[in-house]
Design a protein around this motif. Sequence first.
Motif, short mmCIF file in Angstrom:
data_model
loop_
_atom_site.label_atom_id
_atom_site.label_comp_id
_atom_site.label_asym_id
_atom_site.label_seq_id
_atom_site.Cartn_x
_atom_site.Cartn_y
_atom_site.Cartn_z
N GLU A 77 0.83 -1.20 0.00
CA GLU A 77 0.00 0.00 0.00
C GLU A 77 0.87 1.25 0.00
OE1 GLU A 77 -3.60 2.22 0.01
OE2 GLU A 77 -3.08 0.15 -0.52
N LYS A 78 1.93 1.25 0.77
CA LYS A 78 2.83 2.40 0.79
C LYS A 78 3.43 2.64 -0.59
CE LYS A 78 7.01 4.23 2.99
NZ LYS A 78 8.09 3.99 3.99
N GLU A 79 3.81 1.58 -1.27
CA GLU A 79 4.37 1.72 -2.61
C GLU A 79 3.36 2.36 -3.56
OE1 GLU A 79 5.97 -1.13 -6.28
OE2 GLU A 79 5.59 -2.00 -4.31
N LEU A 80 2.09 1.92 -3.47
CA LEU A 80 1.06 2.50 -4.33
C LEU A 80 0.82 3.97 -4.01
CD1 LEU A 80 -1.83 -0.13 -4.78
CD2 LEU A 80 -0.37 0.87 -6.56
N VAL A 81 0.79 4.31 -2.72
CA VAL A 81 0.56 5.69 -2.31
C VAL A 81 1.67 6.60 -2.86
CG1 VAL A 81 0.51 7.28 -0.34
CG2 VAL A 81 -0.78 5.14 -0.25
N LEU A 82 2.90 6.17 -2.73
CA LEU A 82 4.02 6.98 -3.21
C LEU A 82 4.03 7.09 -4.72
CD1 LEU A 82 6.84 5.77 -0.77
CD2 LEU A 82 5.66 7.98 -0.77
N TYR A 83 3.65 6.01 -5.40
CA TYR A 83 3.56 6.07 -6.87
C TYR A 83 2.42 7.01 -7.28
CZ TYR A 83 3.27 4.42 -11.74
OH TYR A 83 3.24 4.34 -13.12
N GLY A 84 1.31 6.96 -6.54
CA GLY A 84 0.20 7.86 -6.82
C GLY A 84 0.60 9.31 -6.67
N LYS A 85 1.35 9.62 -5.62
CA LYS A 85 1.83 10.99 -5.44
C LYS A 85 2.74 11.40 -6.60
CE LYS A 85 4.34 14.01 -2.27
NZ LYS A 85 5.05 14.13 -0.97
N GLU A 86 3.59 10.51 -7.01
CA GLU A 86 4.49 10.79 -8.14
C GLU A 86 3.69 11.05 -9.42
OE1 GLU A 86 8.15 11.02 -10.37
OE2 GLU A 86 7.62 11.32 -8.26
N LEU A 87 2.64 10.28 -9.64
CA LEU A 87 1.80 10.47 -10.82
C LEU A 87 1.08 11.82 -10.80
CD1 LEU A 87 0.24 6.90 -11.13
CD2 LEU A 87 1.79 7.98 -12.78
N ILE A 88 0.63 12.25 -9.62
CA ILE A 88 -0.04 13.54 -9.51
C ILE A 88 0.96 14.67 -9.75
CG2 ILE A 88 -1.23 15.11 -7.92
CD1 ILE A 88 -2.93 12.74 -8.91
N ALA A 89 2.15 14.54 -9.19
CA ALA A 89 3.15 15.61 -9.29
C ALA A 89 3.78 15.68 -10.68
CB ALA A 89 4.23 15.41 -8.24
N HIS A 90 3.99 14.53 -11.33
CA HIS A 90 4.70 14.49 -12.60
C HIS A 90 3.93 13.65 -13.63
CE1 HIS A 90 7.88 15.03 -9.43
NE2 HIS A 90 8.06 16.10 -10.18
N THR A 91 2.66 13.95 -13.76
CA THR A 91 1.77 13.17 -14.61
C THR A 91 2.31 12.98 -16.02
OG1 THR A 91 0.02 14.35 -13.42
CG2 THR A 91 -0.66 12.94 -15.25
N SER A 92 2.80 14.06 -16.60
CA SER A 92 3.21 13.99 -18.01
C SER A 92 4.42 13.11 -18.24
CB SER A 92 3.50 15.40 -18.52
OG SER A 92 3.59 15.40 -19.94
N GLU A 93 5.27 12.96 -17.23
CA GLU A 93 6.42 12.08 -17.38
C GLU A 93 5.99 10.63 -17.63
OE1 GLU A 93 9.63 12.86 -17.43
OE2 GLU A 93 9.34 15.00 -17.02
N TYR A 94 4.81 10.29 -17.11
CA TYR A 94 4.32 8.91 -17.23
C TYR A 94 3.18 8.79 -18.24
CZ TYR A 94 6.87 8.51 -12.84
OH TYR A 94 7.86 8.54 -11.88
N LEU A 95 2.32 9.83 -18.32
CA LEU A 95 1.08 9.69 -19.09
C LEU A 95 0.86 10.85 -20.06
CD1 LEU A 95 -1.12 8.61 -16.03
CD2 LEU A 95 -0.28 7.10 -17.86
N GLY A 96 1.89 11.65 -20.30
CA GLY A 96 1.79 12.76 -21.23
C GLY A 96 2.08 12.33 -22.66
N PRO A 97 2.21 13.29 -23.57
CA PRO A 97 2.48 12.96 -24.98
C PRO A 97 3.75 12.13 -25.18
CG PRO A 97 1.83 15.26 -24.76
CD PRO A 97 2.01 14.73 -23.36
N LYS A 98 4.72 12.29 -24.29
CA LYS A 98 5.95 11.49 -24.35
C LYS A 98 6.09 10.61 -23.11
CE LYS A 98 8.36 15.18 -26.91
NZ LYS A 98 9.54 16.08 -26.91
#
Length: 349
Positions: A77-98
Motif C-alpha cells: 500500500e505504501k508503494e502504491l501511495v508513493l507512486y500515486g503521489k508521483e503520478l499527480i506531481a509528474h503526470t506527463s512524465e508517465y502519461l503525457g504525450p511522451k
Amino acid sequence: MATSNSSNRGTNFISVFLYTLLIALVGLFSYLAYNSFDSKKSASSDSTAVYIQPDSNFTHVWTAPSEWRMMYLAPEEKELVLYGKELIAHTSEYLGPKGSVRALSNGMNCQNCHLQAGTQPWGNNYFAVQSTYPKFRARSGTVEDQVKRVNDCFERSLNGQALATESKEMRAILSYIKWLGTDVEKGIAPKGSGIFKLKGLKRAIDPVKGAEVYAAKCQSCHQADGGGVLAEGGHSYTYPPLWGSHSYNHGAGLFRMSNFAGYVKYNMPLGATYEKPQLSDEEAWDVAAYVNSMPRPGKDLSKDWPDISGKPFDHPFGPYVDPFPESQHKYGPYKPIKEWIKKHKKSKS
C-alpha cells in the motif's frame, strides 16, 4: 609590616566590592525604571490600537497527514501511495504525450491544478475526495465514484483520455487520494479543502481589465501567448499553458469563472497563499475573465447537466431554465442569476 599590608589589602577588597555592588544596583534600578516607563508607553499606545479579529475562514485549516505515518501502511500500500503521489506531481512524465507508461494527456501535470500534489489548502486539493465520494453530481446526473472523478480530470483538465479502471496508475492515484483523506470524517469536507468560494462582484467581470492584471502579474511565468514554459526535455511544463491547444478544455472545472477566481486569489502569482495573497478580489475575477475568454480546446458537453435546472450560476453554456443570457452567465453580474435561482428553488419546494 605584614599585618599592615594585609589590612590594606582587605580594605581595598571591600572598597572594590562595595563600588562594584553600587554600580550594579544603579544599573539594575535604571533598567527597571526604563522598562517601567517603556511598558507604560506601550500600554498607552496599545490602548488606542484597534484589535482585528482573525478571519475564521483562515484558522484551523486542514492539512495533509505527515508522511512518517506511512510506516504503518502495508509495504504494498505504501508503494502504491508513493507512486500515486508521483503520478499527480509528474503526470506527463508517465502519461503525457511522451509519457513512459502511455500517451494519454496534453502535457500538463495534475499538480498544475491541484497544487503541491493535491495538498495545498484551497489549492484545489484532494482532502475531501475520500470522505465525500461516491456522491451524486448534477453535471453527469449520476452517482459518481472516484474513478469517474479522476477520469473527468484526464478528459477535461488534461484534455486527454480516460485511465483504465484496473490499471496500476489508477489504483495508485486512488490509494494516494485515500491517504490524503486519512482522519477526515465520512461526509465531511474539512476547512481548506477544494477551492475557496470568493465573494462575487457587483459588476460584470472584465476581460480587458483582466488582461492588464495578466500582463503585470502572470505572463512572466505563463508567457504573453498563454502557452506556458516547457521543462527541459519537453516532457512536461514548468509553468503550464493557460490557453491554447495544450491547456484545459472548456469542460474543465477551472473554465468556470468562480473556480478560476477563487483558485488564483489564494495561490497566484507564484508564492501566494491563503495567508499571503497577492491579488485583490477584483483582480482575481478580472484575470479569470481574461484567461477564460481566450481560445482553448473544446469538448462535447451535450451529456452534461441532463437536468438543466442544476447548472451553476456561472456555467457559460445554455440552455438555462432562467431568463439570463450566456454572456451574463459567463461574465456576470451574477447576483441577479443567483437570486433568481434561489427564489425559484423555494417556489418549487
